[in-house]
Design a protein around this motif. Structure first.
Motif: not given
Lengths: 421, 222
Positions: A23-34, A330-339
């Motif tokens: 998760w990052t502030l740019k993409d907090p991995k949140v979704f909404r159902i309304a 965490d670090l590896v996951a972030r690297l893999v995802v950013s790629k």
């Protein structure tokens, strides 16, 4: 120091593991159902309904904690509060080490919002929570009229709801690649000027589900494939000539509950990638629809989903991966995802047809769903004859959204647009 | 309801222009769909101005002190102390701000930072041994006390502080090494510190042994 009671805890399921790390502030991995009702929401009754719902689905009381090697969920005694909507759409929920509930319920005028951090639930799981909440709420509104109305969701035991369905259905042995995977090529990236404060704009179009379905059937394709094609077409129209050498790749999450027996409210989804390359700048919509639909048919097979989930499971079960301390993971996951984001242009997610008891129809106007978005993304759902297509975007440009909705309005479909700002 | 003739779509809420194409809108049905669909959220305000000012002052102080020593030379390299002092301040501040949601953790970080800084200061000022003779034993014992008192006052759940309480207890036994190697000249602070820490740890294990086991299983699952 008092002795404490034993606190229930559980491991994260396979798909949930990625979200706390990335998760990052740019993409907090949140979704909404309304759910938009026909009348203004009554806060006290919503709170009452929420208290009942949380007793039915206690896994939503979980907080996320860090262990030495993995994150884990721990049951908390925090009580969720329904509050007036006061945050931007899909504002961050999990922000690192603060222990709070992983979802929030808010209301604004006629609308009830459920926002969920993706590590807790996927769309289908969260939908179940919202359906239960709305169910209890309308019973309270009805003052005894609906006392005996059965819920639209199937009956499930509390333990069934918190099942780790990945662990149940996949052993993590996937053998060799069983079909020619699309070689991961760099995908076309949508660029734009971001809003301040990491905000994103949500544009929702509400329309007749039947009319759109008729259009899809004219082309002999499914609703998801049809709307995905329009989206790809809308993206293609904004492409510069240089961008055309990259394919548009849509990632489509697939609810695995359709393929494997499970009623869990936790994560249980896989995904497929649909890749489309614009050969010339004169490509018309019909060509795109046929191309996308064909790729959908090819990609969406049980074998493929099975292979994919087993592959991810095998990574999790790998001994080396298990004994690496969490910060390094965490670090590896972030690297893999950013790629890997380079291999995707956008995501399109359909959480499908939502059903509620027929008696409730006069109270409910429509359901809608949207996600936090590091780039323009599309989500959709339908209730009765109301299909709501939401495009969330962190960019000021609205050309793709305009192209998309104009195609539909050109077919004579009435569209009602609402925008978060 | 507002209507965009260009896009041929209806727009809910009150908008000046079409959200899709930016053209002006016409009014379709003045009675319907006027209500705002989403609340207006004001932008987050600039919270970091105070920190910026502090950073600026620190930076200016360091540059100024080196400049002053160049102009008025002294034997003692005092600008270095300015740098050390500021580094100490910032380290402590960062730890407090970043970990403020978790008090036991903040305490442990402070203990670690102060331990390291005191050794650094003692060493830079000609190693008179005050850091390991007095300061470290005092810090460890007071951290244990503070930890216990906060846990009681804040009614912390055991799982929130047990790890840090144990770590703190282990820190408190460190002076054994100092005594064994004969690094300390004054014995009594270290002895008191070790005794208190051993009792502290024994208390944790005797009263909370079961919880420690559960907590350990959770945190260490692979």
């Amino acid at each position: 120091m008092k002795a404490q009671k034993y606190v229930e805890w559980s491991r994260l399921d396979n798909a949930s593991k990625i979200f706390p790390a990335t998760w990052t502030l740019k993409d907090p991995k949140v979704f909404r159902i309304a759910c938009e009702l026909t009348e203004a929401v009554k806060p006290e009754l919503l709170q009452k309904a929420l208290d009942q719902t949380i007793d039915d689905i206690p896994v939503y009381k979980s907080v996320l904690r860090r262990g030495m090697f993995w994150y884990y969920m721990e049951k908390s005694d925090m009580r969720p509060e329904a509050h007036m909507e006061s945050n931007t759409v899909c504002a961050p929920i999990y922000v690192g080490l603060r222990y709070n509930l992983l979802f929030r319920v808010s209301f604004f005028k006629n609308r009830i919002n459920l926002e969920v951090f993706h590590a807790l639930s996927d769309g289908a799981g969260a939908l179940r929570f919202l359906q239960t909440l709305v169910h209890y709420y309308i019973i309270l509104i009805g003052k005894g009229k609906f006392e005996n109305t059965a819920a639209a969701t199937d009956n499930a035991s509390v333990s069934g709801l918190m099942d780790d369905s990945f662990g149940k259905h996949f052993i993590g042995q996937c053998g060799k690649r069983n079909r020619a995977d699309v070689k991961d090529a760099k995908a076309y990236q949508i660029r734009g000027v971001r809003f301040d404060d990491n905000r994103m704009q949500l544009i929702e179009g509400s329309m007749s589900a039947k009319k759109v379905l008729d259009e899809a059937h004219k082309n002999d394709v499914t609703l998801t494939a049809y709307l995905a094609s329009l989206f790809v077409y809308a993206i293609g129209k904004e492409m510069r000539a240089r961008g055309r050498k990259y394919p548009v790749v849509l990632t489509v999450p697939v609810n695995l509950r359709q393929y494997y027996e499970s009623v869990t409210v936790r994560n249980f989804f896989g995904f497929i990638n649909i890749s489309y390359r614009f050969d010339s700048d004169t490509e018309d919509l019909t060509t795109v629809i046929q191309g996308i639909s064909e790729r959908f048919k090819k990609a969406l097979t049980v074998e493929q989903l099975d292979y994919q989930s087993n592959k991810y499971m095998s990574i999790e079960r790998n001994l080396f991966a298990r004994i690496v301390p969490l910060p390094i993971k965490d670090l590896v996951a972030r690297l893999v995802v950013s790629k890997s984001v380079r291999h995707t242009t956008s995501i399109i997610s359909n959480i499908g047809k939502i059903t509620m008891p027929l008696e409730f129809a006069p109270y409910i106007r429509q359901f809608s769903v949207c996600t936090s978005a590091p780039r323009p993304q599309m989500t959709l759902c339908s209730y009765g004859d109301r299909l709501v297509v939401s495009i969330s975007s962190p960019y000021r440009e609205t050309d793709i959204q305009r192209n998309f909705f104009r195609v539909l309005s050109d077919y004579g479909i009435d569209i009602e647009i609402s925008s978060s700002f | 309801m507002l209507y965009c003739p260009q896009c041929r779509i209806q727009i809910r809420g009150v908008k000046e222009r079409c959200v899709l194409c930016g053209n002006t809108l016409s009014m379709l049905d003045p009675d319907k769909g006027k209500e705002e669909v989403f609340p207006v959220i004001s932008p987050a305000y600039e919270r970091h101005l105070a920190i910026r000012i502090l950073v600026f002052i620190s930076f200016a102080a360091v540059v100024a002190s080196f400049a002053i020593r160049m102009i008025f030379p002294t034997d003692v390299n005092w600008p270095l102390f300015v740098v050390f002092g500021l580094v100490s301040m910032w380290l402590s501040l960062v730890v407090i701000v970043r970990k403020s949601h978790n008090i036991p953790k903040t305490i442990m970080w402070q203990v670690t930072v102060v331990t390291l800084l005191s050794i650094l200061w003692d060493w830079q000022t000609g190693w008179r041994g005050w850091s390991i003779n007095y300061l470290m034993p005092i810090i460890y014992v007071s951290a244990e006390l503070v930890m216990y008192i906060t846990a009681r006052i804040m009614k912390l759940s055991i799982r929130d502080y047990i790890t840090y309480a144990m770590l703190d207890g282990l820190f408190g036994i460190l002076p054994v090494i100092f005594i064994l190697f004969g690094w300390v000249q004054v014995l009594y602070p270290s002895v008191i510190c070790i005794a208190v820490s051993v009792i502290f740890l024994a208390g944790i294990f005797i009263f909370q042994g079961e919880d420690i086991k559960n907590e350990w299983n959770k945190r260490m699952h692979i």
